[in-house]
Write a protein that holds these residues in place. Structure first.
Motif, short mmCIF file in Angstrom:
data_model
loop_
_atom_site.label_atom_id
_atom_site.label_comp_id
_atom_site.label_asym_id
_atom_site.label_seq_id
_atom_site.Cartn_x
_atom_site.Cartn_y
_atom_site.Cartn_z
N VAL A 216 0.84 -1.20 0.00
CA VAL A 216 0.00 0.00 0.00
C VAL A 216 0.87 1.25 0.00
CG1 VAL A 216 -1.64 1.35 1.38
CG2 VAL A 216 -2.02 -1.10 1.03
N SER A 217 1.93 1.25 0.81
CA SER A 217 2.85 2.39 0.85
C SER A 217 3.50 2.61 -0.51
CB SER A 217 3.92 2.18 1.92
OG SER A 217 3.33 2.17 3.20
N ALA A 218 3.94 1.53 -1.14
CA ALA A 218 4.55 1.64 -2.47
C ALA A 218 3.55 2.18 -3.48
CB ALA A 218 5.11 0.29 -2.92
N PHE A 219 2.31 1.73 -3.39
CA PHE A 219 1.27 2.23 -4.29
C PHE A 219 1.05 3.72 -4.05
CE2 PHE A 219 -3.16 3.33 -5.13
CZ PHE A 219 -3.26 2.97 -6.46
N ASP A 220 0.94 4.11 -2.77
CA ASP A 220 0.73 5.52 -2.44
C ASP A 220 1.88 6.40 -2.94
OD1 ASP A 220 -1.68 4.92 -1.22
OD2 ASP A 220 -0.86 4.94 0.82
N ARG A 221 3.09 5.87 -2.98
CA ARG A 221 4.24 6.63 -3.47
C ARG A 221 4.33 6.61 -4.99
NH1 ARG A 221 6.63 3.67 0.72
NH2 ARG A 221 7.58 2.27 -0.82
N GLY A 222 3.42 5.88 -5.64
CA GLY A 222 3.41 5.80 -7.09
C GLY A 222 4.41 4.81 -7.66
N GLU A 223 4.91 3.92 -6.84
CA GLU A 223 5.91 2.95 -7.29
C GLU A 223 5.30 1.71 -7.91
OE1 GLU A 223 8.15 2.18 -3.75
OE2 GLU A 223 8.95 4.21 -3.66
N ILE A 224 4.01 1.51 -7.71
CA ILE A 224 3.31 0.35 -8.25
C ILE A 224 2.22 0.85 -9.18
CG2 ILE A 224 1.87 -1.64 -7.71
CD1 ILE A 224 3.26 -1.82 -5.03
N PRO A 225 2.24 0.39 -10.43
CA PRO A 225 1.19 0.84 -11.35
C PRO A 225 -0.16 0.21 -10.99
CG PRO A 225 2.54 -0.83 -12.38
CD PRO A 225 3.17 -0.53 -11.05
N SER A 226 -1.20 0.86 -11.41
CA SER A 226 -2.53 0.32 -11.17
C SER A 226 -3.27 0.18 -12.49
CB SER A 226 -3.32 1.23 -10.22
OG SER A 226 -3.54 2.48 -10.85
N CYS A 227 -4.33 -0.59 -12.47
CA CYS A 227 -5.18 -0.71 -13.64
C CYS A 227 -6.62 -0.86 -13.15
CB CYS A 227 -4.76 -1.86 -14.54
SG CYS A 227 -4.63 -3.43 -13.72
N SER A 228 -7.52 -0.53 -14.01
CA SER A 228 -8.94 -0.56 -13.65
C SER A 228 -9.44 -1.99 -13.57
CB SER A 228 -9.76 0.22 -14.67
OG SER A 228 -9.78 -0.50 -15.89
N ALA A 229 -10.57 -2.17 -12.90
CA ALA A 229 -11.20 -3.48 -12.82
C ALA A 229 -11.55 -3.98 -14.22
CB ALA A 229 -12.44 -3.42 -11.94
N GLU A 230 -11.98 -3.07 -15.08
CA GLU A 230 -12.32 -3.45 -16.45
C GLU A 230 -11.11 -4.06 -17.16
OE1 GLU A 230 -13.01 -0.37 -15.21
OE2 GLU A 230 -15.16 -0.58 -14.95
N GLU A 231 -9.94 -3.46 -16.95
CA GLU A 231 -8.72 -3.99 -17.57
C GLU A 231 -8.37 -5.37 -17.01
OE1 GLU A 231 -5.84 -0.27 -18.51
OE2 GLU A 231 -6.42 -0.49 -16.40
N VAL A 232 -8.53 -5.52 -15.72
CA VAL A 232 -8.23 -6.81 -15.08
C VAL A 232 -9.14 -7.90 -15.63
CG1 VAL A 232 -8.28 -8.08 -12.90
CG2 VAL A 232 -7.34 -5.77 -12.97
N PHE A 233 -10.45 -7.61 -15.69
CA PHE A 233 -11.40 -8.61 -16.18
C PHE A 233 -11.19 -8.91 -17.66
CE2 PHE A 233 -14.01 -7.05 -12.47
CZ PHE A 233 -13.76 -8.17 -11.69
N ALA A 234 -10.85 -7.89 -18.43
CA ALA A 234 -10.59 -8.10 -19.86
C ALA A 234 -9.38 -9.03 -20.04
CB ALA A 234 -10.38 -6.77 -20.57
N GLU A 235 -8.33 -8.79 -19.27
CA GLU A 235 -7.15 -9.64 -19.34
C GLU A 235 -7.47 -11.06 -18.90
OE1 GLU A 235 -3.35 -11.03 -19.95
OE2 GLU A 235 -4.24 -9.13 -20.62
N ALA A 236 -8.29 -11.20 -17.88
CA ALA A 236 -8.70 -12.53 -17.41
C ALA A 236 -9.47 -13.27 -18.49
CB ALA A 236 -9.53 -12.42 -16.14
N ARG A 237 -10.37 -12.54 -19.17
CA ARG A 237 -11.15 -13.16 -20.25
C ARG A 237 -10.22 -13.61 -21.38
NH1 ARG A 237 -14.97 -9.45 -18.49
NH2 ARG A 237 -14.25 -7.79 -19.87
N ARG A 238 -9.24 -12.75 -21.72
CA ARG A 238 -8.30 -13.11 -22.79
C ARG A 238 -7.48 -14.36 -22.38
NH1 ARG A 238 -7.83 -7.52 -23.10
NH2 ARG A 238 -5.96 -7.46 -21.80
N THR A 239 -7.09 -14.42 -21.15
CA THR A 239 -6.30 -15.55 -20.67
C THR A 239 -7.09 -16.84 -20.71
OG1 THR A 239 -5.04 -14.09 -19.23
CG2 THR A 239 -4.98 -16.42 -18.69
N LEU A 240 -8.38 -16.77 -20.41
CA LEU A 240 -9.22 -17.96 -20.37
C LEU A 240 -9.65 -18.48 -21.74
CD1 LEU A 240 -11.44 -17.06 -17.29
CD2 LEU A 240 -9.58 -18.74 -17.40
N GLN A 241 -9.46 -17.67 -22.75
CA GLN A 241 -9.88 -18.08 -24.11
C GLN A 241 -8.91 -19.05 -24.72
OE1 GLN A 241 -10.53 -14.50 -26.29
NE2 GLN A 241 -12.52 -14.17 -25.38
#
Length: 75
Positions: free
Chosen positions: A50-75
């Motif tokens: 959480v601290s690393a995220f707050d400092r901007g050291e960890i990138p984030s992505c939206s839930a939509e991106e996560v689910f889209a990637e999961a769908r692509r992986t499952l295909q």
């Protein structure tokens, strides 16, 4: 199975579900790192992430991106 182990198992099965769960947890802890230690380590890891995220050291992505990637992986 030794007679002692068989006797202990029979006694354990006579316990309530809650007491059996406590016994199982205790037995597992005797083999490995205690659950309290594991929980403390996870709490430290969560705080560090959480601290690393707050400092901007960890990138984030939206839930939509996560689910889209999961769908692509499952295909």
């Amino acid at each position: 199975m030794s007679a002692l182990l068989k006797s202990i198992e029979e006694q354990a099965r006579a316990l309530s579900a809650e007491d059996r769960a406590r016994l199982a947890e205790s037995m597992l802890e005797s083999l490995h790192t205690s659950i309290a230690e594991i929980e403390a380590l996870w709490a430290d890891e969560i705080e560090a992430r959480v601290s690393a995220f707050d400092r901007g050291e960890i990138p984030s992505c939206s839930a939509e991106e996560v689910f889209a990637e999961a769908r692509r992986t499952l295909q």
